[in-house]
Design a protein around this motif. Structure first.
Motif, short mmCIF file in Angstrom:
data_model
loop_
_atom_site.label_atom_id
_atom_site.label_comp_id
_atom_site.label_asym_id
_atom_site.label_seq_id
_atom_site.Cartn_x
_atom_site.Cartn_y
_atom_site.Cartn_z
N ARG A 1 0.85 -1.18 0.00
CA ARG A 1 0.00 0.00 0.00
C ARG A 1 0.89 1.23 0.00
O ARG A 1 1.84 1.32 0.78
N PRO A 2 0.64 2.20 -0.88
CA PRO A 2 1.46 3.41 -0.88
C PRO A 2 1.39 4.12 0.46
O PRO A 2 0.32 4.42 0.98
N GLU B 1 3.91 7.09 2.15
CA GLU B 1 5.14 7.87 1.99
C GLU B 1 6.01 7.81 3.23
O GLU B 1 7.24 7.68 3.14
N GLU C 1 7.61 4.41 3.49
CA GLU C 1 8.65 4.28 2.47
C GLU C 1 9.89 5.07 2.85
O GLU C 1 11.02 4.61 2.66
N SER D 1 9.80 8.80 -4.88
CA SER D 1 9.04 9.97 -5.31
C SER D 1 9.62 11.24 -4.70
O SER D 1 10.37 11.22 -3.74
#
Length: 399
Positions: A25-26, A28, A31, A266
């Protein structure tokens, strides 16, 4: 039913409640955390009590297959990190060794692990001082933690912590600071039994050298232009306990940029990491510098204005034109001044006129008395004058 049987059923129910799975699941922040862990940089998670910092670290350790060692910093003495003196035979010649605590010995035996220093903002200044070597040098007493051990800490803001202390500047400057907040969908899915999966970044082996080169050019080029940001200790005690720029934290930022570039992270993830290393202001300036790294060389534009290739994006085009004017200002002569006007004409032919007002005004101010006005100025005068009049009209309407 016996009491033992009832407790056994209660345990079964608790096990069902604790059972959960993970899903990609994205996320941020997650990550950014895994990328900093992969880069072997100490990370400090800031967040209000109950926000899920400890739970996130537990899931991270499980996902990475690392044993989790939790040390509550506030309930330990300085000697628990600097080592306890053990007097053996002939201390006057053999010295007094500093015995490490059991948790450090276990980490060394395992050869890998996730060391979680919890409740850092409730640790006394003496304990924080003892943690300096643990975080930076990976030493606990006379023992060195193996390279397979990663360090993550967590803290509540001093206002929310029980008997909280501000983090000391030397300790704060050793961490990458990430601010943990809850996400509604993550909480709802997680309470339903499905949490985001923490995964190490996938580094592109073909981009490793390129990523290091980009990171070095970015940080070194930025600091060459902004030398005052190489070291800037904040003036307030609260800000000193967070991220701020120093040679050490710039080295951490460089490492994070290299890892983020190799992992194709990103822009938002890179922003979290860079700002977490050197602070919001310097970090945002560095991110803006990224966009200007590929700007055309102003000397190349001045050498052949008719073939000038300017960026399409408005802010980058503005920066390129400003750089041309600055280049002329740094080494002014009639030929370079004329060439700069030709570059502005080229910009007019390939873009909008509103971006030309500021650089044309600044370039006109560089004129020497014995320099004739080039024909290019006449072509730009009408357009720039129209843009200025339009701006004044908007101001009048706004009033």
């Amino acid at each position: 039913m016996t009491s033992h049987a009832r407790l056994s059923l209660a345990d079964d129910l608790l096990n069902l409640l604790r059972a959960s799975t993970t899903e990609p699941r994205p996320d941020e922040r997650l990550e950014a955390l895994t990328l900093a862990v992969a880069a072997d940089l100490p990370v400090l998670l800031w967040g209000e009590p109950g926000i899920g910092k400890t739970a996130a670290l537990t899931r991270l350790a499980e996902s990475l297959g690392l044993p989790l060692t939790t040390v509550i910093a506030s309930v330990h003495e300085p000697s628990d990190f600097s080592g306890l003196p053990v007097i053996g035979e002939e201390p006057e010649t053999r010295g007094v060794p500093m015995a490490p605590p059991q948790w450090a010995v276990d980490l060394v035996r395992a050869g890998k692990g996730l060391l979680f220093l919890d409740e850092l903002s409730t640790a006394t200044p003496a304990v924080q001082a003892a943690l300096l070597r643990v975080v930076l040098e990976r030493r606990v007493g006379a023992l060195r933690l193996p390279p397979g051990v990663r360090i993550v800490a967590a803290a509540n803001p001093p206002a929310s912590a029980a008997d909280g202390w501000e983090l000391s500047p030397p300790l704060a400057n050793r961490f990458v600071h990430l601010y943990w907040t809850h996400d509604r969908e993550v909480v709802v899915r997680g309470l339903g039994g499905v949490w985001p999966r923490a995964e190490l970044p996938v580094l592109d082996p073909a981009r490793l050298a390129e990523s290091v080169d980009f990171a070095r050019r970015a940080v070194c080029g930025f600091l060459a232009a902004r030398p005052k940001l190489i070291h800037r200790l904040p003036t307030t005690e609260t800000r000193r306990g967070g991220a701020w720029p120093s040679p050490r934290s710039w080295e951490a930022a460089l490492t994070l940029i290299a890892f983020g570039t190799a992992a194709s992270a990103s822009r938002d993830v890179l922003s979290l990491l860079v700002r977490g290393a050197v602070g919001d202001g310097p970090g945002l300036e560095l991110l803006a510098h990224f966009d200007r790294m590929d700007l055309p060389d102003p000397e190349t534009l001045l050498a052949d204005p008719s073939a000038a290739v300017l960026p399409e994006r408005g802010d980058l085009r503005q920066a390129a034109l400003d750089a041309v004017v600055e280049a002329v200002a740094s080494r002014p002569d009639r030929q370079r001044w004329d060439a700069a006007w030709a570059v502005l004409v080229r910009a007019l032919d390939t873009g909008t006129a509103d971006l030309l007002v500021a650089p044309a005004t600044a370039l006109a101010a560089l004129r020497r008395d014995d320099w004739e006005v080039p024909a290019a100025i006449e072509r730009l005068a009408g357009v720039i004058g129209l843009a200025e009049r339009a701006g004044r009209s908007v101001d009048l309407v706004a009033r």
